[in-house]
Design a protein around this motif. Sequence first.
Motif, PDB file in Angstrom:
ATOM      1  N   ALA A  97       0.768  -1.173   0.102  1.00 58.52           N
ATOM      2  CA  ALA A  97       0.072  -0.134   0.011  1.00 58.52           C
ATOM      3  C   ALA A  97       0.735   1.300  -0.131  1.00 58.52           C
ATOM      4  O   ALA A  97       0.148   2.473  -0.373  1.00 58.52           O
ATOM      5  CB  ALA A  97      -0.899   0.224   1.231  1.00 58.52           C
ATOM      6  N   GLY A  98       2.031   1.231   0.292  1.00 55.52           N
ATOM      7  CA  GLY A  98       3.027   2.221   0.545  1.00 55.52           C
ATOM      8  C   GLY A  98       3.869   2.682  -0.946  1.00 55.52           C
ATOM      9  O   GLY A  98       3.962   1.741  -1.586  1.00 55.52           O
ATOM     10  N   ILE A  99       4.245   3.703  -0.802  1.00 58.27           N
ATOM     11  CA  ILE A  99       5.318   4.058  -1.863  1.00 58.27           C
ATOM     12  C   ILE A  99       6.383   4.617  -1.377  1.00 58.27           C
ATOM     13  O   ILE A  99       6.392   5.319  -0.441  1.00 58.27           O
ATOM     14  CB  ILE A  99       4.399   5.240  -2.614  1.00 58.27           C
ATOM     15  N   PRO A 100       7.443   4.222  -1.887  1.00 56.61           N
ATOM     16  CA  PRO A 100       8.975   4.676  -1.241  1.00 56.61           C
ATOM     17  C   PRO A 100       9.019   6.240  -1.139  1.00 56.61           C
ATOM     18  O   PRO A 100       8.399   7.090  -2.154  1.00 56.61           O
ATOM     19  CB  PRO A 100       9.827   4.255  -2.114  1.00 56.61           C
ATOM     20  N   ALA A 101       9.578   6.700  -0.274  1.00 55.69           N
ATOM     21  CA  ALA A 101       9.646   8.023   0.608  1.00 55.69           C
ATOM     22  C   ALA A 101      10.014   9.034  -0.850  1.00 55.69           C
ATOM     23  O   ALA A 101       9.083  10.034  -1.288  1.00 55.69           O
ATOM     24  CB  ALA A 101      10.322   8.323   1.651  1.00 55.69           C
ATOM     25  N   THR A 102      11.086   8.989  -1.307  1.00 53.21           N
ATOM     26  CA  THR A 102      11.800   9.679  -2.295  1.00 53.21           C
ATOM     27  C   THR A 102      10.615   9.888  -3.644  1.00 53.21           C
ATOM     28  O   THR A 102      10.501  10.711  -3.996  1.00 53.21           O
ATOM     29  CB  THR A 102      13.297   9.411  -2.681  1.00 53.21           C
ATOM     30  N   VAL A 103      10.375   8.631  -4.028  1.00 56.04           N
ATOM     31  CA  VAL A 103       9.573   8.361  -5.126  1.00 56.04           C
ATOM     32  C   VAL A 103       8.157   8.922  -4.977  1.00 56.04           C
ATOM     33  O   VAL A 103       7.633   9.881  -5.505  1.00 56.04           O
ATOM     34  CB  VAL A 103       9.222   7.019  -5.418  1.00 56.04           C
ATOM     35  N   LEU A 104       7.615   8.802  -4.075  1.00 57.45           N
ATOM     36  CA  LEU A 104       6.147   9.698  -3.545  1.00 57.45           C
ATOM     37  C   LEU A 104       6.411  10.963  -3.499  1.00 57.45           C
ATOM     38  O   LEU A 104       5.456  11.754  -4.121  1.00 57.45           O
ATOM     39  CB  LEU A 104       5.664   9.219  -2.045  1.00 57.45           C
ATOM     40  N   LEU A 123      -4.002  17.251 -12.827  1.00 56.55           N
ATOM     41  CA  LEU A 123      -3.309  16.009 -12.634  1.00 56.55           C
ATOM     42  C   LEU A 123      -3.353  15.635 -11.180  1.00 56.55           C
ATOM     43  O   LEU A 123      -2.767  16.180 -10.458  1.00 56.55           O
ATOM     44  CB  LEU A 123      -1.986  16.271 -13.161  1.00 56.55           C
ATOM     45  N   PRO A 124      -3.634  14.481 -10.947  1.00 51.04           N
ATOM     46  CA  PRO A 124      -3.571  13.673  -9.502  1.00 51.04           C
ATOM     47  C   PRO A 124      -2.249  12.894  -9.270  1.00 51.04           C
ATOM     48  O   PRO A 124      -1.801  12.286 -10.354  1.00 51.04           O
ATOM     49  CB  PRO A 124      -4.699  12.743  -9.378  1.00 51.04           C
ATOM     50  N   TRP A 125      -1.514  13.270  -8.507  1.00 46.47           N
ATOM     51  CA  TRP A 125      -0.208  12.675  -8.359  1.00 46.47           C
ATOM     52  C   TRP A 125      -0.518  10.963  -8.241  1.00 46.47           C
ATOM     53  O   TRP A 125       0.356  10.177  -8.409  1.00 46.47           O
ATOM     54  CB  TRP A 125       0.578  12.881  -7.094  1.00 46.47           C
ATOM     55  N   GLN A 126      -1.654  10.499  -7.785  1.00 47.61           N
ATOM     56  CA  GLN A 126      -2.036   9.098  -7.751  1.00 47.61           C
ATOM     57  C   GLN A 126      -1.752   8.314  -9.080  1.00 47.61           C
ATOM     58  O   GLN A 126      -1.507   7.270  -9.062  1.00 47.61           O
ATOM     59  CB  GLN A 126      -3.219   8.829  -7.068  1.00 47.61           C
ATOM     60  N   LEU A 127      -2.076   9.345 -10.109  1.00 46.85           N
ATOM     61  CA  LEU A 127      -2.065   8.857 -11.427  1.00 46.85           C
ATOM     62  C   LEU A 127      -0.560   8.449 -11.868  1.00 46.85           C
ATOM     63  O   LEU A 127      -0.080   7.556 -12.386  1.00 46.85           O
ATOM     64  CB  LEU A 127      -2.459   9.849 -12.479  1.00 46.85           C
ATOM     65  N   LEU A 128       0.255   9.344 -11.696  1.00 46.18           N
ATOM     66  CA  LEU A 128       1.769   9.438 -11.700  1.00 46.18           C
ATOM     67  C   LEU A 128       2.458   7.967 -11.025  1.00 46.18           C
ATOM     68  O   LEU A 128       2.970   7.266 -11.446  1.00 46.18           O
ATOM     69  CB  LEU A 128       2.423  10.429 -11.191  1.00 46.18           C
ATOM     70  N   ALA A 129       1.616   7.613  -9.839  1.00 48.36           N
ATOM     71  CA  ALA A 129       2.068   6.758  -8.780  1.00 48.36           C
ATOM     72  C   ALA A 129       1.696   5.536  -9.335  1.00 48.36           C
ATOM     73  O   ALA A 129       2.422   4.426  -9.506  1.00 48.36           O
ATOM     74  CB  ALA A 129       1.617   6.739  -7.559  1.00 48.36           C
TER      75      ALA A 129
END
Length: 585
Positions: A97-104, A123-129
Amino acid sequence: MAAHFGRLRKGAASTAVAAAAVAALSASQAPGVATEDLGRQASGAQPSADASAGALGGEGGATGNSPYYTDLPPLKSPNPSPSPTIGTPVSVGEAEAGIPATVLDAYKRAETSLRASKPECNLPWQLLAAIGKVESGQARGGRVDANGTTFSPILGPKLDGNGFALIADTDNGAYDGDSAYDRAVGPMQFIPSTWAWAGRDGNGDGKKDPNNVYDAALAAGHYLCRSGRDLSVQAQMNAAILGYNNSTAYLDTVLSWLEYYRKGTHEVPDGTGTLPSHGSGDSTASPDPSPSTPSTPDSKPSTTKPGGGGSTSPSNPTTPDSPSTSPPATPPTPTETVDHLEDAGSGKLTATAGRTFASKVAVRTETKAGKAVAKVRVRFLIVGDTDSTFTGGESVATVVTDSKGTATAPALVAGEKTGAFTVRATVVGRTLSGLDYAATVTARQADALTRTGDTELTCVPGGEFADQVRLKATYKGAVAGKVAATATLVKSADDATENDKGPYFKDADGKTVRTLTDLTTDADGALVLPKLYADDTAGTFLLRVTTTGGATLTVELKVAPAATDTPSDPATPSSSATPSASATP
């Protein structure tokens, strides 16, 4: 993006899984996506005309339709939770469920940047994720340094036409280390030919590095927001995703992760993210040096369709006693018939900084016999050290030729940088010589200067002028904003040499200066000069102000002692006094 950490499975199978997962997610009615939209996507939404045309990115969108990870999110929705402390063990569920800190941080920073530069995109950041998860497993689980650069390059397979699209080398191996064929590069898997114009500097280090997650995330955001898209509209978001990789299975997978991340996620320490294990290509094509689980003996290699990210298995070989029939010849596509580009009446490309160019670049695609070819994509690219853009703020535009074979680029908008640059026109999907057009941006100009206010500018020797010089610049009657100007204390009306006495300005260190060169009018054409001072020399002096474009104004300055009342001399008899009569002897 080819899977780098495990055995790959065929995209056809994963499509069904993706569809089922999206259907399951639709039941939760995740915010921002209508259930009916998800149902259509799960059933295999067809690529839009935008996406099928290469989504303005050329050969298969941003990634060249390279393989990608097909792993789907857990059906159980994540719960937002505090970020774990560095060094604290992270459970599998937390990591998923998490995303690496620098990447997030890179995704969120890219969203913030796009909210400012292209607020209409939403643009939602979740789309980039979601795209980062599918393309590289969040930069291999967050294996990046403190600046966001991957510890080793993330490379897709060679796009040599052997099971993948055929894209010959475009960067001489500069990005992907391959001088024969292109490969998708970095956490967001850009092919070099797309990165050449789409690359961005997301971390402010002066470089555009596809292996840096900040640069790659910002570039991906701009790529998705192209063509004035509003990603809050589901159809436009779908088109943007298909433009990134033209595959309905890819679309379904990205949307699955998008909704998963929208429901709640958190950061995990860099390097602790989970690694996907399934992909849309074949494991034998994986360039990653890490060991892969071999395919089963009866598995067949897949071949990626040149126009999309899906896979198909090769047909069974013909048996010896069966007759061989040649397939019917496939007629060439319009693009394949193009032999060269011709100019189609482009005008002279010259504009003043900040203004729109009056002329546009127009080209015509023609066969070897000179016949016009319609329905061909032509890419226009701005090349050179310039901040000029096409309308909409982009440095690249792709236009489909009309019935006369003509493609006209969007209007050019001059930036603030003056000088020359090039607009290059090429045929998308063909290795043909392009056409280069020289463009020039000239400095902003003023043709008239007037002083605002008519107060006489006076000062006593050794003092300072009470009033500052205030001017207004115009060009053809309109305000002339952001125009460069120079102010000089000159010797006389006929001698523009700098005076060595009389009024002066002060620099930052308090030293005497009599010429100012770094002056610029504001947006309203106004210019206020710094405070003036006077030395001990009395007299009338001249201040001359000139601008780019030839506007000139000379202002008179007077230095004189203060006027004083002269008292009567007490020794001088008054003219009205009557002399005393002398005594008579």
